[in-house]
Design a protein around this motif. Structure first.
Motif, PDB file in Angstrom:
ATOM      1  N   GLN A  30      14.744 -11.520   8.846  1.00 40.19           N
ATOM      2  CA  GLN A  30      13.681 -12.180   8.093  1.00 40.19           C
ATOM      3  C   GLN A  30      13.722 -11.885   6.600  1.00 40.19           C
ATOM      4  N   GLY A  31      14.693 -11.109   6.170  1.00 38.39           N
ATOM      5  CA  GLY A  31      14.757 -10.791   4.758  1.00 38.39           C
ATOM      6  C   GLY A  31      13.657  -9.828   4.345  1.00 38.39           C
ATOM      7  N   LEU A  32      13.462  -9.709   3.051  1.00 41.80           N
ATOM      8  CA  LEU A  32      12.455  -8.811   2.499  1.00 41.80           C
ATOM      9  C   LEU A  32      11.540  -9.592   1.568  1.00 41.80           C
ATOM     10  N   CYS A  33      10.310  -9.786   2.000  1.00 45.54           N
ATOM     11  CA  CYS A  33       9.289 -10.458   1.198  1.00 45.54           C
ATOM     12  C   CYS A  33       8.103  -9.510   1.084  1.00 45.54           C
ATOM     13  N   LEU A  34       7.674  -9.229  -0.121  1.00 44.94           N
ATOM     14  CA  LEU A  34       6.577  -8.288  -0.325  1.00 44.94           C
ATOM     15  C   LEU A  34       5.237  -8.970  -0.070  1.00 44.94           C
ATOM     16  N   ASP A  35       4.391  -8.304   0.682  1.00 44.48           N
ATOM     17  CA  ASP A  35       3.035  -8.787   0.925  1.00 44.48           C
ATOM     18  C   ASP A  35       2.073  -7.645   0.640  1.00 44.48           C
ATOM     19  N   LEU A  36       1.418  -7.704  -0.490  1.00 47.70           N
ATOM     20  CA  LEU A  36       0.485  -6.655  -0.880  1.00 47.70           C
ATOM     21  C   LEU A  36      -0.890  -6.839  -0.258  1.00 47.70           C
ATOM     22  N   ARG A  37      -1.027  -7.854   0.613  1.00 49.85           N
ATOM     23  CA  ARG A  37      -2.314  -8.128   1.263  1.00 49.85           C
ATOM     24  C   ARG A  37      -2.276  -7.831   2.756  1.00 49.85           C
ATOM     25  N   ASP A  38      -1.233  -7.121   3.225  1.00 51.79           N
ATOM     26  CA  ASP A  38      -1.057  -6.911   4.658  1.00 51.79           C
ATOM     27  C   ASP A  38      -1.807  -5.700   5.201  1.00 51.79           C
ATOM     28  N   GLY A  39      -2.620  -5.061   4.370  1.00 57.06           N
ATOM     29  CA  GLY A  39      -3.373  -3.889   4.785  1.00 57.06           C
ATOM     30  C   GLY A  39      -2.671  -2.578   4.520  1.00 57.06           C
ATOM     31  N   GLY A  40      -1.384  -2.644   4.143  1.00 60.47           N
ATOM     32  CA  GLY A  40      -0.643  -1.418   3.887  1.00 60.47           C
ATOM     33  C   GLY A  40      -1.189  -0.618   2.718  1.00 60.47           C
ATOM     34  N   VAL A  41      -1.633  -1.305   1.680  1.00 60.12           N
ATOM     35  CA  VAL A  41      -2.193  -0.612   0.515  1.00 60.12           C
ATOM     36  C   VAL A  41      -3.429   0.170   0.925  1.00 60.12           C
ATOM     37  N   GLU A  42      -4.299  -0.473   1.672  1.00 56.60           N
ATOM     38  CA  GLU A  42      -5.537   0.185   2.093  1.00 56.60           C
ATOM     39  C   GLU A  42      -5.255   1.361   3.020  1.00 56.60           C
ATOM     40  N   ARG A  43      -4.270   1.224   3.909  1.00 59.61           N
ATOM     41  CA  ARG A  43      -3.928   2.339   4.802  1.00 59.61           C
ATOM     42  C   ARG A  43      -3.394   3.522   4.019  1.00 59.61           C
ATOM     43  N   ARG A  44      -2.547   3.255   3.033  1.00 57.86           N
ATOM     44  CA  ARG A  44      -1.990   4.359   2.259  1.00 57.86           C
ATOM     45  C   ARG A  44      -3.044   5.021   1.384  1.00 57.86           C
ATOM     46  N   ALA A  45      -4.069   4.271   0.996  1.00 57.80           N
ATOM     47  CA  ALA A  45      -5.128   4.832   0.155  1.00 57.80           C
ATOM     48  C   ALA A  45      -6.263   5.447   0.974  1.00 57.80           C
ATOM     49  N   ALA A  46      -6.174   5.351   2.318  1.00 63.68           N
ATOM     50  CA  ALA A  46      -7.285   5.791   3.164  1.00 63.68           C
ATOM     51  C   ALA A  46      -7.553   7.286   3.047  1.00 63.68           C
ATOM     52  N   GLY A  47      -6.531   8.064   2.697  1.00 61.24           N
ATOM     53  CA  GLY A  47      -6.740   9.506   2.554  1.00 61.24           C
ATOM     54  C   GLY A  47      -7.541   9.880   1.331  1.00 61.24           C
ATOM     55  N   GLY A  48      -7.757   8.914   0.454  1.00 50.22           N
ATOM     56  CA  GLY A  48      -8.570   9.162  -0.733  1.00 50.22           C
ATOM     57  C   GLY A  48      -7.970  10.250  -1.606  1.00 50.22           C
ATOM     58  N   ARG A  49      -8.829  11.031  -2.205  1.00 51.95           N
ATOM     59  CA  ARG A  49      -8.376  12.059  -3.139  1.00 51.95           C
ATOM     60  C   ARG A  49      -7.763  13.270  -2.455  1.00 51.95           C
ATOM     61  N   LYS A  50      -7.764  13.288  -1.104  1.00 50.12           N
ATOM     62  CA  LYS A  50      -7.149  14.388  -0.365  1.00 50.12           C
ATOM     63  C   LYS A  50      -5.681  14.130  -0.064  1.00 50.12           C
ATOM     64  N   SER A  51      -5.193  12.926  -0.302  1.00 51.48           N
ATOM     65  CA  SER A  51      -3.800  12.620  -0.022  1.00 51.48           C
ATOM     66  C   SER A  51      -2.894  13.352  -1.010  1.00 51.48           C
ATOM     67  N   PRO A  52      -1.640  13.647  -0.611  1.00 54.48           N
ATOM     68  CA  PRO A  52      -0.727  14.325  -1.539  1.00 54.48           C
ATOM     69  C   PRO A  52      -0.539  13.579  -2.855  1.00 54.48           C
ATOM     70  N   LEU A  53      -0.456  12.240  -2.796  1.00 48.31           N
ATOM     71  CA  LEU A  53      -0.287  11.468  -4.020  1.00 48.31           C
ATOM     72  C   LEU A  53      -1.488  11.638  -4.941  1.00 48.31           C
ATOM     73  N   ALA A  54      -2.687  11.544  -4.390  1.00 47.26           N
ATOM     74  CA  ALA A  54      -3.896  11.698  -5.198  1.00 47.26           C
ATOM     75  C   ALA A  54      -3.994  13.111  -5.774  1.00 47.26           C
ATOM     76  N   LYS A  55      -3.618  14.099  -4.989  1.00 45.37           N
ATOM     77  CA  LYS A  55      -3.641  15.480  -5.483  1.00 45.37           C
ATOM     78  C   LYS A  55      -2.645  15.661  -6.618  1.00 45.37           C
ATOM     79  N   ALA A  56      -1.466  15.057  -6.468  1.00 48.05           N
ATOM     80  CA  ALA A  56      -0.450  15.192  -7.510  1.00 48.05           C
ATOM     81  C   ALA A  56      -0.906  14.557  -8.820  1.00 48.05           C
ATOM     82  N   ILE A  57      -1.562  13.414  -8.728  1.00 45.90           N
ATOM     83  CA  ILE A  57      -2.066  12.748  -9.932  1.00 45.90           C
ATOM     84  C   ILE A  57      -3.232  13.520 -10.526  1.00 45.90           C
ATOM     85  N   GLY A  58      -3.960  14.259  -9.698  1.00 45.40           N
ATOM     86  CA  GLY A  58      -5.112  15.026 -10.170  1.00 45.40           C
ATOM     87  C   GLY A  58      -6.408  14.247 -10.148  1.00 45.40           C
ATOM     88  N   LEU A  59      -6.590  13.381  -9.129  1.00 43.25           N
ATOM     89  CA  LEU A  59      -7.735  12.473  -9.123  1.00 43.25           C
ATOM     90  C   LEU A  59      -9.064  13.166  -8.833  1.00 43.25           C
TER      91      LEU A  59
END
Length: 227
Positions: A30-59
């Motif tokens: 099926q190739g590679l087509c980006l869909d930023l509306r597939d819920g993946g963004v929200e799932r990755r952000a679900a950890g909020g400020r406790k996620s490693p990415l958020a901690k690294a940024i210092g949120l």
């Protein structure tokens, strides 16, 4: 429609959006087509400020940080940071990756309603990050500059690993990432965050690290002006 090439990668407009395809892929690929509306963004952000990415940024201490993602790639981390409330700008030098992300952002903006986080991702630049940081004015580029260099992936069966494998073949490694780190430290107002494999060697001795399950964020404080 133009005929597909006999070899290598090519872009094709389809009903789902701009799609990256490989001439040697199977007929059912099926190739590679980006869909930023597939819920993946929200799932990755679900950890909020406790996620490693958020901690690294210092949120936790700086919830409204501005972040310049200098290696946008497929835009997943940029979109996640925007969903966490950061004011995000991105840079991507490879024309194919830039086109895929630009198309995905346009489709997200045209959705009814558009995702809330999209308004926080306010710019996507087609540029070489080192030249961008070197040519810009002397004011800080952002509170945090984010670097996610291309690194090898050992597992390529699942969809995310396939995407990384394709990116590795298409783009190659980021051989100038050490230079990018040096420029980023001079242009960040607060710090530079570099995403790495958990067991990989750091680009330089970090000031601190944030560990994830399979990745690590190395954090470098901004260089003192004139240093």
């Amino acid at each position: 429609m133009a005929q597909a090439p006999a070899d290598g990668f090519y872009l094709q407009y389809e009903t789902s959006g701009l799609t990256l395809r490989h001439a040697q892929a199977g007929p059912n690929d099926q190739g590679l087509c980006l869909d930023l509306r597939d819920g993946g963004v929200e799932r990755r952000a679900a950890g909020g400020r406790k996620s490693p990415l958020a901690k690294a940024i210092g949120l936790r201490r700086h919830p409204d940080s501005s972040v310049l993602d200098t290696t946008c790639g497929l835009g997943r981390d940029a979109a996640t940071l925007a969903a966490l409330g950061c004011r995000v700008a991105t840079i991507e030098r490879h024309p194919v990756l830039f086109a895929l992300v630009a198309d995905a952002r346009e489709r997200a903006a045209a959705a009814e309603p558009p995702p809330v986080w999209l308004e926080y991702w306010h710019a996507n630049h087609r540029a070489d990050a080192i030249r961008y940081l070197a040519d810009a004015d002397a004011t800080p580029a952002a509170d945090v500059i984010y670097i996610d260099p291309m690194f090898e992936s050992t597992r390529r069966k699942a969809r995310p690993q396939k995407a990384l494998a394709w990116l590795g073949e298409l783009v190659g490694g980021d051989t100038d990432v050490a230079d990018l780190l040096a420029y980023a430290r001079r242009r960040a107002a607060r710090q530079v965050v570099v995403k790495q494999h958990a067991r990989s060697a750091p680009l330089a001795p970090p000031d601190r690290t944030v560990e994830g399950k399979a990745i690590r964020f190395d954090i470098y404080l901004a260089a003192t002006p004139g240093a």
